[in-house]
Design a protein around this motif. Structure first.
Motif, short mmCIF file in Angstrom:
data_model
loop_
_atom_site.label_atom_id
_atom_site.label_comp_id
_atom_site.label_asym_id
_atom_site.label_seq_id
_atom_site.Cartn_x
_atom_site.Cartn_y
_atom_site.Cartn_z
N UNK A 61 -3.26 -25.22 29.00
CA UNK A 61 -3.74 -26.20 28.08
C UNK A 61 -5.13 -26.63 28.45
N UNK A 62 -5.71 -26.28 29.67
CA UNK A 62 -7.19 -26.44 30.00
C UNK A 62 -8.08 -25.54 29.13
N UNK A 63 -7.66 -24.37 29.18
CA UNK A 63 -8.23 -23.26 28.29
C UNK A 63 -7.97 -23.30 26.82
N UNK A 64 -7.26 -23.79 26.32
CA UNK A 64 -7.01 -24.03 24.93
C UNK A 64 -8.56 -24.35 24.31
N UNK A 66 -11.50 -24.12 25.23
CA UNK A 66 -12.41 -22.91 25.58
C UNK A 66 -12.36 -21.88 24.71
N UNK A 67 -11.20 -21.62 24.48
CA UNK A 67 -10.81 -20.53 23.39
C UNK A 67 -11.24 -20.84 22.18
N UNK A 68 -11.07 -22.23 21.50
CA UNK A 68 -11.78 -22.83 20.47
C UNK A 68 -12.99 -22.80 20.49
N UNK A 69 -13.75 -23.04 21.59
CA UNK A 69 -15.22 -22.98 21.78
C UNK A 69 -15.73 -21.68 21.36
N UNK A 100 -9.31 -34.27 17.96
CA UNK A 100 -8.76 -35.43 18.62
C UNK A 100 -7.66 -36.03 18.40
N UNK A 101 -7.17 -36.14 17.14
CA UNK A 101 -6.25 -37.03 16.62
C UNK A 101 -4.84 -35.77 16.77
N UNK A 102 -5.09 -34.46 16.34
CA UNK A 102 -3.99 -33.96 16.63
C UNK A 102 -3.65 -33.35 17.99
N UNK A 119 -9.82 -28.63 18.68
CA UNK A 119 -10.89 -29.35 19.22
C UNK A 119 -12.04 -28.50 19.80
N UNK A 120 -11.51 -27.39 20.40
CA UNK A 120 -12.51 -26.47 20.88
C UNK A 120 -13.50 -26.04 20.06
N UNK A 121 -13.03 -25.90 18.65
CA UNK A 121 -13.66 -25.17 17.68
C UNK A 121 -15.09 -26.10 17.36
N UNK A 122 -14.96 -27.46 17.48
CA UNK A 122 -15.95 -28.40 17.54
C UNK A 122 -16.82 -28.39 18.48
N UNK A 123 -16.39 -28.23 19.55
CA UNK A 123 -17.21 -28.30 20.79
C UNK A 123 -17.91 -26.88 20.95
N UNK A 124 -17.58 -25.82 20.74
CA UNK A 124 -18.29 -24.74 20.78
C UNK A 124 -19.40 -24.72 19.31
#
Length: 471
Positions: A61-64, A66-69, A100-102, A119-124
């Motif tokens: 969960x914590x890494x999800x 980061x993968x998206x990033x 965030x909503x998902x 969410x990570x896609x947006x962060x990255x």
């Protein structure tokens, strides 16, 4: 060979409305990065109870995010080159809202992990795009401070996330979903901003459009013509180069390699320094080693506050002290803090009597790490790459950072189980020693140099620390 073109005496320190708005958008994106990555620290305690999960799923969960990033940082490079920095940031804002909503409505642990990839896609994407965009808009005299608004806001996001987590009064679903609100503000702010003048010249040959943008984002009386001439001259040279020397293909050029080594090296060491270990898992590590849940969460808040304070201090001094010098001063303190911290656990002095000393070591580490190496992660990437490969190169650097972060997040709890807490602290202490050696050996002092001047150093094969010291 530091140029002074584009600077009008007494005007370079001013901020007009558009440049201020760019700083605000940068700050909100950094806040979302800090909040979305930091909120999981306290939320994991609630999530593990609701979904009845163990360490492996906690790491997943914590890494999800980061993968998206990693995916976002690589994808947004192509979008930046083709559609421009401005429109790419608008897309990132929308993904922040959706992600965030998902996450907030995820039905189970697997669904939450997948939602955090989105969410990570947006962060990255934000880490790849926003610092570069602000650096291309900003006057050189305050470029470092404006780019570091992004880094400063990361600290603010972490503090808010730790306070929310420590309160234990807010459901993890509400706390994660609440990030959609600042993402909406970021979207509204970005709609008021122009495209990067450097992208307009390089991709569109739009000198008039670039001039209009510069007049929008510079204070009254600024010497826009000199800056425009410098950017245009470089743009013309870049346009004459063939496609094999642009974008992703251009990264294979020998003269670009030194910048890529420095940027990606700094990215790796910002993560291997131990910062994410502390941010993500401090409450988990402390509660697993005898701390009460409330005490562990309060320590997490204190760590976030120190991070934020050091970001504020760094924001004001980085353009005065210098990027390289500040990093070399601060990294040894972070290494010593981890060596001492690890020593408490290895020698069996991690009992209640030593709690104040352990907390002091954690805070000292955050002081030195946040005030030095962490400042450089996004700042150097926004400055050192040539214009024709800047989007691709910042993407590689961002993906390198997030991939390192992903590896750490997926293995940290397992490493602690295998080796012990103290031994893991020592491993990260040695990484700090390696980081200091890398900065001393490879990282030049970029303070006071324009983006075009830094590029000329690369082309002249003068990208060692001693080369910049002479200019």
């Amino acid at each position: 060979m530091t140029h002074t073109a584009g600077q009008a005496p007494g005007t370079t320190k001013g901020l007009n409305g558009h440049m201020l708005m760019a700083a605000v958008v940068s700050a909100i994106s950094g806040l979302l990065y800090g909040y979305d990555t930091g909120i999981i620290s306290g939320a994991l305690l609630q999530i593990s109870e609701e979904f009845h999960i163990g360490n492996t799923m906690k790491e997943t969960i914590a890494a999800g995010i980061l993968l998206g990033a990693v995916i976002g940082s690589l994808s947004c490079s192509l979008l930046c080159e083709r559609y421009g920095r401005h429109r790419t940031i608008l897309l990132i804002c929308c993904v922040f809202i959706a992600g965030s909503l998902t996450c907030a409505v995820a039905p189970n642990a697997v669904g939450l992990a997948l939602a955090r990839v989105l969410l990570g896609f947006a962060v990255g994407g934000a880490t790849q795009t926003v610092p570069m965009y602000v650096a291309e808009l900003a006057p050189r005299a305050i470029r470092g401070r404006l780019v570091l608004c992004f880094q400063l806001a990361i600290g603010a996001g972490i503090v808010i996330a730790t306070i929310v987590g420590a309160s234990e009064a807010v459901s993890w679903r509400v706390s994660i979903g609440a990030a959609a609100a600042p993402a909406l503000l970021m979207l509204l702010g970005q709609l008021r901003l122009p495209e990067s003048p450097r992208w307009l010249i390089l991709r569109k040959s739009d000198v008039e459009g670039a001039e209009k943008v510069l007049k929008q984002v510079r204070p009254a009386g600024y010497d826009v013509d000199s800056e425009l001439d410098e950017i245009s001259a470089l743009g013309r040279r870049q346009q004459r180069t063939d496609r094999d020397h642009q974008g992703w293909r251009g990264l294979r050029q020998k003269w670009v390699r030194p910048a890529l080594v420095v940027g990606c090296g700094i990215a790796v060491f910002t993560q291997l320094s131990g910062i994410e270990m502390i941010i993500y898992y401090a409450p988990t590590i402390l509660t697993d080693n005898g701390f009460s849940r409330s005490s562990a969460l309060r320590v997490s808040v204190a760590l976030g506050v120190v991070y934020l304070v050091m970001m504020i201090i760094g924001l004001w001094i980085v353009d005065k002290v210098g990027r390289r010098r500040l990093t070399l001063i601060m990294v040894p303190g972070a290494a010593v803090s981890l060596f001492v911290l690890g020593g408490f656990y290895i020698t069996g002095h991690s009992t209640r009597a030593y709690v104040p000393a352990i907390i002091a070591c954690l805070l000292a580490f955050m002081f030195f790490n946040a005030g030095g190496l962490q400042l450089m992660g996004w700042l150097t990437g926004s400055e050192i790459y040539p214009l024709t490969v800047r989007a691709a190169a910042t993407s590689v650097q961002s993906a390198t950072l997030w991939s390192t972060n992903l590896l750490i997040t997926l293995t940290l709890l397992s490493m602690i189980s295998a080796f012990g807490v103290g031994q893991v602290f020592w491993i990260y202490a040695f990484f700090n020693v390696a980081a200091w050696l890398f900065v001393w050996w490879k990282m030049p002092e970029l303070t006071g140099h324009s983006l075009e001047d830094i590029e000329q150093h690369l082309k002249n094969d003068e990208f060692q620390p001693e080369d910049f010291a002479r200019s």
